[in-house]
Design a protein around this motif. Structure first.
Motif, short mmCIF file in Angstrom:
data_model
loop_
_atom_site.label_atom_id
_atom_site.label_comp_id
_atom_site.label_asym_id
_atom_site.label_seq_id
_atom_site.Cartn_x
_atom_site.Cartn_y
_atom_site.Cartn_z
N ASP A 1 12.74 -2.68 24.67
CA ASP A 1 12.46 -3.82 23.81
C ASP A 1 13.76 -4.48 23.34
O ASP A 1 13.88 -5.70 23.31
CB ASP A 1 11.65 -3.38 22.58
CG ASP A 1 10.23 -2.99 22.95
OD1 ASP A 1 9.81 -3.30 24.07
OD2 ASP A 1 9.55 -2.37 22.10
N LYS A 2 14.73 -3.67 22.95
CA LYS A 2 16.01 -4.21 22.50
C LYS A 2 16.71 -4.94 23.63
O LYS A 2 17.29 -6.01 23.43
CB LYS A 2 16.90 -3.07 21.99
CG LYS A 2 18.24 -3.57 21.46
CD LYS A 2 19.10 -2.43 20.93
CE LYS A 2 20.44 -2.96 20.42
NZ LYS A 2 21.30 -1.87 19.91
N LYS B 1 11.71 2.97 18.28
CA LYS B 1 11.74 1.71 19.01
C LYS B 1 12.07 1.96 20.47
O LYS B 1 12.88 2.81 20.80
CB LYS B 1 12.80 0.77 18.43
CG LYS B 1 12.53 0.35 16.99
CD LYS B 1 11.41 -0.64 16.90
CE LYS B 1 11.26 -1.17 15.47
NZ LYS B 1 10.19 -2.16 15.36
N ALA C 1 16.79 -12.24 26.07
CA ALA C 1 16.17 -13.49 25.63
C ALA C 1 17.15 -14.31 24.78
O ALA C 1 17.23 -15.54 24.92
CB ALA C 1 14.90 -13.19 24.83
N ALA C 2 17.90 -13.64 23.90
CA ALA C 2 18.87 -14.34 23.05
C ALA C 2 19.99 -14.95 23.89
O ALA C 2 20.45 -16.07 23.63
CB ALA C 2 19.45 -13.36 22.02
N GLU D 1 18.61 -18.04 25.71
CA GLU D 1 18.44 -19.17 24.80
C GLU D 1 19.80 -19.79 24.47
O GLU D 1 19.93 -21.02 24.41
CB GLU D 1 17.75 -18.71 23.53
CG GLU D 1 17.44 -19.83 22.55
CD GLU D 1 16.59 -20.94 23.16
OE1 GLU D 1 16.83 -22.12 22.82
OE2 GLU D 1 15.70 -20.63 23.97
N ASP E 1 15.29 -6.43 26.14
CA ASP E 1 14.57 -7.69 26.35
C ASP E 1 14.97 -8.73 25.32
O ASP E 1 15.14 -9.91 25.65
CB ASP E 1 13.05 -7.45 26.29
CG ASP E 1 12.54 -6.68 27.48
OD1 ASP E 1 13.26 -6.58 28.50
OD2 ASP E 1 11.41 -6.14 27.40
N ARG E 2 15.11 -8.30 24.06
CA ARG E 2 15.51 -9.24 23.01
C ARG E 2 16.93 -9.74 23.23
O ARG E 2 17.22 -10.92 23.01
CB ARG E 2 15.40 -8.56 21.63
CG ARG E 2 13.97 -8.29 21.18
CD ARG E 2 13.93 -7.97 19.68
NE ARG E 2 14.70 -6.78 19.36
CZ ARG E 2 14.22 -5.54 19.36
NH1 ARG E 2 12.96 -5.33 19.72
NH2 ARG E 2 14.98 -4.52 19.01
N THR E 3 17.79 -8.84 23.66
CA THR E 3 19.18 -9.24 23.95
C THR E 3 19.21 -10.26 25.07
O THR E 3 19.89 -11.29 24.98
CB THR E 3 20.02 -8.02 24.35
OG1 THR E 3 20.07 -7.10 23.25
CG2 THR E 3 21.43 -8.43 24.73
#
Length: 203
Positions: free
Chosen positions: A18-19, A14, A25-26, A29, A21-23
């Motif tokens: 990417d991780k 992975k 984004a979370a 939100e 970006d997800r962090t």
């Protein structure tokens, strides 16, 4: 654009990017949800981290402070309108495409409207944040003016540097008014407004 700096984990295959970006984004939100509930001024970074189920280290690793998070929220949930315009389009065709894209932005921006207004109110009272917003907006205007300068000057109703500001104000005003009073701001108003800039009849 950051592929060169992205590392691959041998164990999982992975991308670390990417991780991250997800962090991010979370966290954004979670911040948006809290701002809707409590308002911008009463929402802390620590509360955002807790809502996202993360540590404070995670949020400070993504945002230096609350103002930086505010900028990121705007860029994510109140992103610039991006019309689909052909390279050889006339100014009138470009304005019609911009009207269509502005209409599409209404549904995209509606969930963020309360947070947007709350953030603007906070910005008016924060000189440092206002300076940051000023710089970002100025850069956007410069980019937009360069794009408008590609059209025949005879097609434009005013100089590009003025026109880009008018278009920005038109987009922001129409979107917010449509969200607030949808029946008083139907589709044809959008097309008529941008058509007026191109000196064409929306009908």
């Amino acid at each position: 654009m950051e592929m060169a700096s992205t590392k691959i984990s041998p164990a999982r295959g992975k991308r670390k990017g990417d991780k991250r970006d997800r962090t991010r984004a979370a966290l954004l939100e979670a911040a948006r949800a809290l701002i809707r509930e409590k308002g911008y001024e009463r929402t802390t970074l620590e509360e955002v981290a807790s809502r996202a189920g993360m540590t404070t280290g995670a949020i400070y690793g993504n945002f230096k402070n609350r103002d930086e998070q505010f900028i990121a929220l705007g860029q994510t949930y109140w992103a610039p309108v991006k019309p689909q315009i052909k390279p050889d389009a006339t100014f009138a065709e470009a304005m019609r495409a911009l009207a269509k894209a502005t209409l599409a932005a209404v549904d995209e921006r509606r969930p963020a409207a309360v947070g947007r207004l709350t953030g603007l109110a906070y910005t008016l009272k924060n000189s440092e944040l206002r300076a940051r917003v000023h710089d970002i907006t100025k850069s956007s205007y410069e980019f937009g003016a360069e794009w408008l300068d590609l059209f025949e000057r005879s097609e434009l109703p005013m100089p590009p540097k003025q026109l880009v500001r008018v278009i920005h104000a038109l987009i922001e005003g129409l979107v917010m008014q449509r969200i607030l009073t949808p029946d008083l701001c139907p589709d044809e108003v959008f097309y008529a407004a941008f058509g007026a800039l191109a000196k064409v009849n929306s009908r």
